[in-house]
Motif scaffolding. Structure first.
Motif, PDB file in Angstrom:
ATOM      1  N   VAL A  40     -53.896   5.433  85.163  1.00 20.22           N
ATOM      2  CA  VAL A  40     -53.197   5.990  84.003  1.00 20.22           C
ATOM      3  C   VAL A  40     -51.791   5.424  83.936  1.00 20.22           C
ATOM      4  CG1 VAL A  40     -52.333   8.086  82.899  1.00 20.22           C
ATOM      5  CG2 VAL A  40     -54.559   8.101  84.035  1.00 20.22           C
ATOM      6  N   GLN A  41     -51.099   5.401  85.076  1.00 21.55           N
ATOM      7  CA  GLN A  41     -49.743   4.850  85.097  1.00 21.55           C
ATOM      8  C   GLN A  41     -49.776   3.337  84.863  1.00 21.55           C
ATOM      9  OE1 GLN A  41     -47.018   6.518  87.851  1.00 21.55           O
ATOM     10  NE2 GLN A  41     -45.752   4.669  87.964  1.00 21.55           N
ATOM     11  N   LEU A  42     -50.807   2.685  85.402  1.00 22.90           N
ATOM     12  CA  LEU A  42     -50.921   1.242  85.213  1.00 22.90           C
ATOM     13  C   LEU A  42     -51.040   0.875  83.737  1.00 22.90           C
ATOM     14  CD1 LEU A  42     -51.401  -1.675  86.229  1.00 22.90           C
ATOM     15  CD2 LEU A  42     -53.834  -1.095  86.398  1.00 22.90           C
ATOM     16  N   PHE A  43     -51.927   1.557  83.027  1.00 25.18           N
ATOM     17  CA  PHE A  43     -52.191   1.182  81.649  1.00 25.18           C
ATOM     18  C   PHE A  43     -51.281   1.860  80.622  1.00 25.18           C
ATOM     19  CE2 PHE A  43     -56.258   0.098  83.709  1.00 25.18           C
ATOM     20  CZ  PHE A  43     -56.347  -1.236  83.295  1.00 25.18           C
ATOM     21  N   TYR A  44     -50.885   3.114  80.863  1.00 22.49           N
ATOM     22  CA  TYR A  44     -50.046   3.829  79.898  1.00 22.49           C
ATOM     23  C   TYR A  44     -48.555   3.793  80.235  1.00 22.49           C
ATOM     24  CZ  TYR A  44     -53.921   5.887  77.233  1.00 22.49           C
ATOM     25  OH  TYR A  44     -55.011   6.072  76.414  1.00 22.49           O
ATOM     26  N   GLY A  45     -48.213   3.601  81.507  1.00 23.42           N
ATOM     27  CA  GLY A  45     -46.803   3.615  81.915  1.00 23.42           C
ATOM     28  C   GLY A  45     -46.228   2.239  82.163  1.00 23.42           C
ATOM     29  N   THR A  46     -47.010   1.210  81.933  1.00 25.34           N
ATOM     30  CA  THR A  46     -46.571  -0.143  82.218  1.00 25.34           C
ATOM     31  C   THR A  46     -45.449  -0.623  81.306  1.00 25.34           C
ATOM     32  OG1 THR A  46     -47.325  -2.439  82.449  1.00 25.34           O
ATOM     33  CG2 THR A  46     -48.307  -1.127  80.668  1.00 25.34           C
ATOM     34  N   GLN A  47     -44.634  -1.535  81.820  1.00 26.36           N
ATOM     35  CA  GLN A  47     -43.626  -2.190  81.010  1.00 26.36           C
ATOM     36  C   GLN A  47     -44.149  -3.538  80.508  1.00 26.36           C
ATOM     37  OE1 GLN A  47     -39.929  -2.457  83.178  1.00 26.36           O
ATOM     38  NE2 GLN A  47     -39.814  -0.255  83.520  1.00 26.36           N
ATOM     39  N   ARG A  48     -45.332  -3.880  80.962  1.00 26.91           N
ATOM     40  CA  ARG A  48     -45.946  -5.150  80.579  1.00 26.91           C
ATOM     41  C   ARG A  48     -46.788  -4.930  79.328  1.00 26.91           C
ATOM     42  NH1 ARG A  48     -50.748  -7.882  82.116  1.00 26.91           N
ATOM     43  NH2 ARG A  48     -50.502 -10.160  82.187  1.00 26.91           N
ATOM     44  N   HIS A  49     -46.364  -5.514  78.235  1.00 22.79           N
ATOM     45  CA  HIS A  49     -47.021  -5.241  76.962  1.00 22.79           C
ATOM     46  C   HIS A  49     -48.453  -5.733  76.941  1.00 22.79           C
ATOM     47  CE1 HIS A  49     -47.417  -4.223  72.791  1.00 22.79           C
ATOM     48  NE2 HIS A  49     -47.768  -5.462  72.486  1.00 22.79           N
ATOM     49  N   GLU A  50     -48.730  -6.827  77.662  1.00 25.24           N
ATOM     50  CA  GLU A  50     -50.094  -7.345  77.682  1.00 25.24           C
ATOM     51  C   GLU A  50     -51.070  -6.327  78.260  1.00 25.24           C
ATOM     52  OE1 GLU A  50     -47.451  -8.878  78.650  1.00 25.24           O
ATOM     53  OE2 GLU A  50     -47.313 -10.728  77.474  1.00 25.24           O
ATOM     54  N   THR A  51     -50.578  -5.513  79.220  1.00 27.19           N
ATOM     55  CA  THR A  51     -51.431  -4.499  79.832  1.00 27.19           C
ATOM     56  C   THR A  51     -51.708  -3.364  78.858  1.00 27.19           C
ATOM     57  OG1 THR A  51     -50.569  -5.014  82.029  1.00 27.19           O
ATOM     58  CG2 THR A  51     -51.691  -2.897  81.759  1.00 27.19           C
ATOM     59  N   PHE A  52     -50.659  -2.855  78.208  1.00 27.17           N
ATOM     60  CA  PHE A  52     -50.858  -1.757  77.270  1.00 27.17           C
ATOM     61  C   PHE A  52     -51.625  -2.218  76.034  1.00 27.17           C
ATOM     62  CE2 PHE A  52     -49.345   1.016  73.725  1.00 27.17           C
ATOM     63  CZ  PHE A  52     -50.025   2.157  74.139  1.00 27.17           C
ATOM     64  N   ARG A  53     -51.569  -3.500  75.747  1.00 33.06           N
ATOM     65  CA  ARG A  53     -52.294  -4.001  74.590  1.00 33.06           C
ATOM     66  C   ARG A  53     -53.790  -3.752  74.712  1.00 33.06           C
ATOM     67  NH1 ARG A  53     -50.751  -9.547  74.129  1.00 33.06           N
ATOM     68  NH2 ARG A  53     -48.853  -8.787  73.124  1.00 33.06           N
ATOM     69  N   LEU A  54     -54.292  -3.697  75.949  1.00 31.91           N
ATOM     70  CA  LEU A  54     -55.708  -3.381  76.147  1.00 31.91           C
ATOM     71  C   LEU A  54     -56.018  -1.983  75.622  1.00 31.91           C
ATOM     72  CD1 LEU A  54     -56.254  -4.731  79.786  1.00 31.91           C
ATOM     73  CD2 LEU A  54     -57.116  -5.725  77.647  1.00 31.91           C
ATOM     74  N   VAL A  55     -55.096  -1.039  75.864  1.00 31.38           N
ATOM     75  CA  VAL A  55     -55.274   0.333  75.392  1.00 31.38           C
ATOM     76  C   VAL A  55     -55.230   0.367  73.859  1.00 31.38           C
ATOM     77  CG1 VAL A  55     -54.407   2.698  75.531  1.00 31.38           C
ATOM     78  CG2 VAL A  55     -54.179   1.167  77.499  1.00 31.38           C
ATOM     79  N   GLU A  56     -54.288  -0.366  73.310  1.00 34.31           N
ATOM     80  CA  GLU A  56     -54.174  -0.406  71.853  1.00 34.31           C
ATOM     81  C   GLU A  56     -55.423  -1.017  71.215  1.00 34.31           C
ATOM     82  OE1 GLU A  56     -49.478  -0.894  70.858  1.00 34.31           O
ATOM     83  OE2 GLU A  56     -50.434  -2.640  71.821  1.00 34.31           O
ATOM     84  N   THR A  57     -55.919  -2.064  71.830  1.00 39.38           N
ATOM     85  CA  THR A  57     -57.121  -2.709  71.291  1.00 39.38           C
ATOM     86  C   THR A  57     -58.308  -1.772  71.334  1.00 39.38           C
ATOM     87  OG1 THR A  57     -56.327  -4.898  71.991  1.00 39.38           O
ATOM     88  CG2 THR A  57     -58.700  -4.662  71.567  1.00 39.38           C
ATOM     89  N   PHE A  58     -58.480  -1.056  72.440  1.00 40.54           N
ATOM     90  CA  PHE A  58     -59.595  -0.123  72.580  1.00 40.54           C
ATOM     91  C   PHE A  58     -59.570   0.938  71.497  1.00 40.54           C
ATOM     92  CE2 PHE A  58     -61.605   3.733  74.264  1.00 40.54           C
ATOM     93  CZ  PHE A  58     -62.833   3.230  74.690  1.00 40.54           C
ATOM     94  N   ASN A  59     -58.371   1.413  71.152  1.00 38.78           N
ATOM     95  CA  ASN A  59     -58.232   2.490  70.171  1.00 38.78           C
ATOM     96  C   ASN A  59     -58.229   2.018  68.724  1.00 38.78           C
ATOM     97  OD1 ASN A  59     -57.423   5.383  71.446  1.00 38.78           O
ATOM     98  ND2 ASN A  59     -56.779   3.734  72.811  1.00 38.78           N
ATOM     99  N   HIS A  60     -57.638   0.864  68.470  1.00 35.60           N
ATOM    100  CA  HIS A  60     -57.436   0.449  67.084  1.00 35.60           C
ATOM    101  C   HIS A  60     -58.236  -0.781  66.651  1.00 35.60           C
ATOM    102  CE1 HIS A  60     -54.336   3.475  67.047  1.00 35.60           C
ATOM    103  NE2 HIS A  60     -53.672   2.870  68.023  1.00 35.60           N
ATOM    104  N   HIS A  61     -58.699  -1.551  67.625  1.00 37.31           N
ATOM    105  CA  HIS A  61     -59.505  -2.728  67.303  1.00 37.31           C
ATOM    106  C   HIS A  61     -60.667  -2.819  68.277  1.00 37.31           C
ATOM    107  CE1 HIS A  61     -56.231  -3.969  64.650  1.00 37.31           C
ATOM    108  NE2 HIS A  61     -55.390  -3.745  65.649  1.00 37.31           N
TER     109      HIS A  61
END
Length: 311
Positions: free
Chosen positions: A263-284
């Motif tokens: 959870v901290q890895l994907f939602y708390g990261t400062q690395r945008h490429e990592t959080f982009r996976l979460v955004e893609t899962f939800n929006h694309h």
């Protein structure tokens, strides 16, 4: 994954063909149904190279009885699930001595658990769980955030659960992102491969259930792990306390810790490429690649079976 009266939500049926050693998430049932209203109406679908049958799943033998019961008792529902895979307190707490603090905390928790049981809470999952049901907030108000953190972690270190004290700044990032991206697919490393879990946010709670539960039970898929975050002290003490409840029959403490770390890895990261996976899962969702989650885990060091107690 939560009880609710907001009406039934659409089934969150996730279709996946795991290209990594042919693994697919499998777990037995837990307690609560999926959070009403949070899963998008449309089914989620991923591009496939191969669509293995449930029986081909390497974890299938562990849960064969349960699946067979569904197949025998409700054959039409079983068939539909398969088809839909293709479409998403003597003294108050706060005493200065840690031993007393922990002893009294444990007493209050035991009393709370007894009350929850008498109220009909099932499987150890507590409804309307609050920080005030664990701590006497009035009696810890003169403690520093560091002192509260030390007491919290010392107590939970002896319990079969996971816990954390998250700095306010980090939690604010996680919370903000959870509002726009309420779901994500987590990969739990096992000796046989990767087992996938769906995580859903509901306010300050994060509910997990295995992908196979979503595929087989849809809107009735049960929670197997719940992470409770308490923001009560975040402004004054600079810390958000977290603990969890799980169904010990189907998920271990090590596995719960691994998911909490993710959870901290994907939602708390400062690395945008990592959080982009979460955004893609939800929006694309059509562009989401589960192998990218595995690659991120392996890069972070969370991708080995030892990280989840899988060896």
């Amino acid at each position: 994954m939560l009880d609710g009266s907001d009406g039934k939500m659409a089934a969150a049926v996730l279709q996946m063909s795991c290209l990594y050693r042919g693994m697919l998430a499998v777990r037995a049932t837990g307690i609560r149904t999926l959070i009403p209203g949070l899963v998008p109406v449309q089914f989620r679908a991923f591009s496939l190279r191969k669509e293995p049958d449930v029986e081909e799943n390497p974890f299938y033998s562990k849960y064969q009885d349960k699946i067979q019961k569904l197949r025998s008792a409700k054959p039409q529902e079983y068939k539909a699930r398969l088809e839909n895979r293709h479409e998403a307190k003597n003294e108050v707490l706060g005493h200065s001595k840690q031993a007393e603090f922990i002893r009294l905390m444990e007493k209050e928790l035991e009393e709370r658990d007894k009350k929850a049981a008498s109220d009909g809470a099932s499987g150890g999952f507590t409804k309307n769980k609050t920080l005030g049901s664990i701590l006497n907030l009035e009696m810890i108000k003169d403690m520093t955030g560091e002192e509260i953190t030390e007491l919290w972690m010392k107590y939970y270190s002896t319990k079969d659960t996971v816990s954390a004290a998250i700095p306010t700044q980090i939690y604010e990032v996680i919370l903000s992102r959870s509002k726009s991206c309420q779901m994500f697919l987590y990969a739990l490393p096992q000796k046989e491969g990767y087992e996938f879990f769906l995580g859903q946010w509901s306010g300050h709670e994060l509910h997990f259930t295995s992908l196979i539960n979503v595929q087989m039970h849809g809107e009735n898929a049960p929670s197997q792990l719940i992470l409770y975050h308490y923001p009560d002290l975040k402004e004054e003490k600079g810390v958000v306390l977290m603990t969890a409840e799980m169904d010990p029959k189907v998920i271990t403490v090590h596995q719960a810790q691994c998911l909490a770390n993710q959870v901290q890895l994907f939602y708390g990261t400062q690395r945008h490429e990592t959080f982009r996976l979460v955004e893609t899962f939800n929006h694309h969702p059509a562009d989401f690649k589960h192998m990218s989650v595995i690659a991120e885990l392996e890069q972070s060091g969370l991708g080995s079976p030892a990280a989840s107690g899988g060896l």
